[in-house]
Design a protein around this motif. Structure first.
Motif, PDB file in Angstrom:
ATOM      1  N   THR A 274      39.403  49.052  41.259  1.00 51.79           N
ATOM      2  CA  THR A 274      38.780  48.089  41.915  1.00 51.79           C
ATOM      3  C   THR A 274      39.881  47.165  42.203  1.00 51.79           C
ATOM      4  O   THR A 274      39.825  46.298  43.188  1.00 51.79           O
ATOM      5  N   SER A 275      40.886  46.716  41.352  1.00 48.13           N
ATOM      6  CA  SER A 275      41.741  45.728  41.572  1.00 48.13           C
ATOM      7  C   SER A 275      43.336  46.454  41.934  1.00 48.13           C
ATOM      8  O   SER A 275      44.278  45.604  41.948  1.00 48.13           O
ATOM      9  N   ARG A 276      43.583  47.685  41.887  1.00 48.84           N
ATOM     10  CA  ARG A 276      44.611  48.241  42.076  1.00 48.84           C
ATOM     11  C   ARG A 276      45.150  48.115  43.526  1.00 48.84           C
ATOM     12  O   ARG A 276      44.181  48.069  44.346  1.00 48.84           O
ATOM     13  N   ARG A 277      46.497  47.782  43.819  1.00 47.41           N
ATOM     14  CA  ARG A 277      46.853  47.703  45.268  1.00 47.41           C
ATOM     15  C   ARG A 277      48.208  48.745  45.279  1.00 47.41           C
ATOM     16  O   ARG A 277      48.937  48.918  44.658  1.00 47.41           O
ATOM     17  N   LYS A 278      48.246  49.291  46.474  1.00 45.34           N
ATOM     18  CA  LYS A 278      49.242  50.405  47.012  1.00 45.34           C
ATOM     19  C   LYS A 278      50.503  49.691  47.378  1.00 45.34           C
ATOM     20  O   LYS A 278      50.343  49.323  48.794  1.00 45.34           O
ATOM     21  N   VAL A 279      51.295  49.263  46.269  1.00 42.56           N
ATOM     22  CA  VAL A 279      52.474  48.515  46.938  1.00 42.56           C
ATOM     23  C   VAL A 279      53.574  49.009  46.030  1.00 42.56           C
ATOM     24  O   VAL A 279      53.601  49.564  45.094  1.00 42.56           O
ATOM     25  N   SER A 280      54.612  48.888  46.653  1.00 44.73           N
ATOM     26  CA  SER A 280      56.077  49.046  45.830  1.00 44.73           C
ATOM     27  C   SER A 280      56.122  48.083  44.697  1.00 44.73           C
ATOM     28  O   SER A 280      55.657  47.097  44.600  1.00 44.73           O
ATOM     29  N   ARG A 281      56.768  48.724  43.698  1.00 39.59           N
ATOM     30  CA  ARG A 281      56.928  47.888  42.362  1.00 39.59           C
ATOM     31  C   ARG A 281      58.102  46.887  42.451  1.00 39.59           C
ATOM     32  O   ARG A 281      58.982  46.956  41.629  1.00 39.59           O
ATOM     33  N   HIS A 282      58.204  46.113  43.343  1.00 40.13           N
ATOM     34  CA  HIS A 282      59.387  45.086  43.668  1.00 40.13           C
ATOM     35  C   HIS A 282      58.806  43.894  42.541  1.00 40.13           C
ATOM     36  O   HIS A 282      57.706  44.004  42.157  1.00 40.13           O
ATOM     37  N   ARG A 283      59.741  42.985  42.629  1.00 40.63           N
ATOM     38  CA  ARG A 283      59.254  41.842  41.463  1.00 40.63           C
ATOM     39  C   ARG A 283      58.219  40.970  41.947  1.00 40.63           C
ATOM     40  O   ARG A 283      57.196  40.605  41.109  1.00 40.63           O
TER      41      ARG A 283
ATOM     42  N   GLY B 151      35.333  37.358  33.638  1.00 38.99           N
ATOM     43  CA  GLY B 151      36.038  37.491  34.939  1.00 38.99           C
ATOM     44  C   GLY B 151      37.068  36.554  35.376  1.00 38.99           C
ATOM     45  O   GLY B 151      38.149  37.090  35.919  1.00 38.99           O
ATOM     46  N   VAL B 152      37.060  35.249  34.988  1.00 43.11           N
ATOM     47  CA  VAL B 152      38.118  34.499  35.300  1.00 43.11           C
ATOM     48  C   VAL B 152      39.544  34.671  34.496  1.00 43.11           C
ATOM     49  O   VAL B 152      40.450  34.506  35.050  1.00 43.11           O
ATOM     50  N   ILE B 153      39.148  35.033  33.123  1.00 45.18           N
ATOM     51  CA  ILE B 153      40.573  35.038  32.298  1.00 45.18           C
ATOM     52  C   ILE B 153      41.099  36.643  32.778  1.00 45.18           C
ATOM     53  O   ILE B 153      42.284  36.628  32.737  1.00 45.18           O
TER      54      ILE B 153
ATOM     55  N   GLU C 252      35.310  41.995  42.399  1.00 44.06           N
ATOM     56  CA  GLU C 252      36.065  42.962  41.563  1.00 44.06           C
ATOM     57  C   GLU C 252      35.730  42.870  40.035  1.00 44.06           C
ATOM     58  O   GLU C 252      36.178  43.793  39.374  1.00 44.06           O
ATOM     59  N   TYR C 253      35.428  41.575  39.558  1.00 40.91           N
ATOM     60  CA  TYR C 253      35.110  41.486  38.068  1.00 40.91           C
ATOM     61  C   TYR C 253      33.743  41.524  37.596  1.00 40.91           C
ATOM     62  O   TYR C 253      33.443  41.928  36.716  1.00 40.91           O
ATOM     63  N   LEU C 254      32.717  40.824  38.387  1.00 38.81           N
ATOM     64  CA  LEU C 254      31.646  40.765  38.147  1.00 38.81           C
ATOM     65  C   LEU C 254      30.635  41.659  38.845  1.00 38.81           C
ATOM     66  O   LEU C 254      29.431  42.281  38.237  1.00 38.81           O
ATOM     67  N   GLN C 255      31.234  42.497  40.072  1.00 42.29           N
ATOM     68  CA  GLN C 255      30.036  43.189  40.690  1.00 42.29           C
ATOM     69  C   GLN C 255      28.761  42.656  41.263  1.00 42.29           C
ATOM     70  O   GLN C 255      27.963  43.346  41.143  1.00 42.29           O
ATOM     71  N   ARG C 256      28.999  41.555  41.303  1.00 38.36           N
ATOM     72  CA  ARG C 256      27.798  40.798  41.701  1.00 38.36           C
ATOM     73  C   ARG C 256      27.849  39.431  42.278  1.00 38.36           C
ATOM     74  O   ARG C 256      28.825  38.831  41.900  1.00 38.36           O
TER      75      ARG C 256
END
Length: 565
Positions: free
Chosen positions: A12-21, A285-287, A323-327
């Motif tokens: 739910t929170s993963r992004r398809k990006v290169s692992r630059h800094r 969720g916030v933390i 992404e965190y509470l799903q509601r």
């Protein structure tokens, strides 16, 4: 949602990006440590240092402590090395850490919600007397700090604290710090909602939990259902503020992204109403957002307020919900303006049950172990044994019978703990300062105490609410930007050209009523020795020029630079 460099974030929170800094955001795949602090945390969780303290360092002494533990991970257990005596403020930014370190520690006792029993306070007092040379400071985050702690004594101190239900777990470090709570939660006659169950559940689920023990920076929380808005919610990373929803009843208005230091920012409302039983999930969720999306590349941009500034409250709420509470969260009202100007609960006040709570003030939070033990004895003999610390460096005793109030107040006054305090005793706070703090440039505690005495002597007729906050460096532990008179320690030249301790002056900051940051008048600085003269002068000008009923902050915003100098 638990994510770490070893355990990638869920889909739910993963992004398809290169692992630059990038900005070091885990949720975007940027796991490479980008500064020394991140490397230290990756090498070993700060929670793990306790075992080494107990089995190695306390037995072999200070010189056996690994540097990464000494200046990093030991904070996860409330321990900072204190400043070596005799090092002046001019060397603070010049010397290496090992040159500033003394072989003694500050130990911060975690007091969530400010809640103490007389037994707990007595134990802290005894520890202070036996292990800390009698030192004790009540902080503006409801903790009690001790100094002169030897590493050899730490395991025994932990044993005594934990035997009465106290701890130092995550009192410092890149962790969820002490949870601020209304010091009159559960007893105040005017309370909107008691946040105590949420504090307890958050503590149970998140404090000492390895899933949340590696945050980008510290994470500060406040929960209060008091109409006085008594936990400085505007300057916490997350705050739950008591409100009455027209359809759902009492609950909390959700705020995020507050913080001071060198880049101050007031928290913002997300426009969401949170019922009491859902507050721990929302906190999680916030933390979680902070852990996963927080900026880890640059440490001076790692607090949640920077992410919130870039995202805005709308996006932040959307990510929280999706992404965190799903509601979806329920929309809700803003809190009303505080019911009073003072938010410290000083004085004698009725409880909902017919008894009374009594708030009292030491000078700038400084007490000592003997005094703490005496407070415990006096409170135990007059009430039910419950005490609270406040976010204004004060204390409160609960459950005093009406027939006992007069005797209790007299007993406190005999200890120089004022119940009916002057505005100066009531409104002045100070950080630790150069006496113990390695970041400080000037002395603060004694300066604040002597300033109170001088102002009480010089202008005894002054009876307006006033806050005077004294900080030893730019980091704003004493909340200088939101004080009527905020004093930021620095070195300066006196009239004879000598380098001396002094302060840059901020004027007209506030929390609660028209919350905002103070005004800096160009070139307005004052030496420590001249401080009483300056404050007396500006307060007398305020008295002479103010409109009827005008507060200091309002006057300072419109006053001329000449009137403020």
């Amino acid at each position: 949602m638990a994510a770490s460099p070893e355990t990638p974030a869920p889909a739910t929170s993963r992004r398809k990006v290169s692992r630059h800094r990038g900005e070091g955001q885990w949720a975007l795949g940027h796991f490479t440590p980008l500064n020394g602090n991140e490397q230290t945390k990756k090498d070993d969780d700060g929670l793990n240092v306790r075992t080494r303290i107990e089995t190695i360092y306390s037995k072999r002494g200070f010189d056996s402590i690994d540097g990464a533990d000494l200046r990093g991970r030991m904070r996860w257990w409330g321990l900072y090395t204190q400043r070596k005596p005799g090092i002046d403020g001019g060397k603070t930014a010049i010397l290496e850490p090992e040159e500033l370190d003394d072989e003694y520690f500050m130990l911060r006792v975690r007091i969530d919600g400010g809640r103490l029993t007389t037994e707990q306070l007595r134990i802290i007092g005894e520890i202070s007397q036996e292990f800390a040379r009698g030192t004790a400071d009540i902080t503006d985050r409801q903790n009690i700090q001790l100094h002169w702690i030897r590493i050899e004594d730490v395991p025994e101190i932990w044993r005594r604290l934990e035997a009465v239900g106290l701890s130092t777990t995550e009192a410092c470090g890149d962790t969820p710090r002490t949870i601020l709570g209304s010091p009159v939660a559960g007893v105040a006659a005017d309370e909107i909602i008691d946040g105590t169950p949420a504090i307890d559940e958050i503590n149970r689920r998140f404090i000492g939990n390895p899933d949340f023990s590696n945050l980008p920076r510290k994470f500060k929380t406040a929960i209060s259902g008091s109409p006085l808005l008594d936990v400085a919610h505007e300057i916490n990373d997350i705050a739950f503020v008591g409100v009455n929803h027209p359809d759902h009843g009492p609950g909390f208005d959700l705020w995020v992204g507050g913080g001071l230091s060198t880049n101050p920012r007031l928290g913002v409302r997300l426009g969401a109403w949170v019922p009491l039983d859902e507050a721990p999930d929302v906190f999680g969720g916030v933390i979680g957002i902070f852990r996963d999306y927080g900026y880890r590349r640059l440490r001076n941009r790692a607090r949640l307020k920077f992410l919130l500034a870039d995202w805005g409250p709308e996006k932040f709420r959307q990510v929280l919900e999706d992404e965190y509470l799903q509601r979806k969260l329920v929309d809700g009202p803003a809190p009303e303006q505080p019911a009073g100007v003072w938010r410290d609960h000083l004085g004698v006040h009725p409880q909902y049950d017919g008894r009374f709570y009594v708030g009292f003030a030491p000078r700038v939070g400084r007490v000592d172990g003997t005094t703490l033990a005496k407070i415990a004895d006096v409170a135990a003999s007059h009430g039910s044994g419950r005490l609270r610390t406040t976010t204004e460096q004060k204390m409160i005793a609960l459950d005093i019978e009406e027939s006992q109030v007069e005797s209790f107040v007299a007993a406190l006054e005999s200890l120089d703990l004022k119940v009916n305090a002057s505005p100066f005793r009531r409104g002045t706070m100070a950080c630790t300062g150069i006496e113990y703090c390695k970041l400080a440039i000037v002395e603060t505690k004694q300066r604040g105490a002597s300033l109170i005495d001088e102002l009480e002597r010089r202008i005894p007729e002054f009876d307006e609410p006033i806050t005077i906050n004294i900080n030893g460096c730019p980091n704003a532990c004493a909340r200088i930007q939101v004080a009527d008179i905020g004093l930021k320690g620095q070195l300066m030249l006196d009239k004879d050209g000598n380098q001396v301790e002094g302060f840059q002056v901020h004027l007209g900051g506030a929390l609660g009523l028209d919350a905002g940051f103070g005004r800096k008048v160009r070139g307005l600085k004052v030496t420590s020795d001249e401080l009483p003269d300056y404050v007396e002068r500006v307060l007398k000008r305020f008295q002479a020029e103010r409109a009827d009923g005008e507060r200091f902050a309002t006057w300072a915003a419109r006053a001329s630079a000449e009137a403020l100098s």
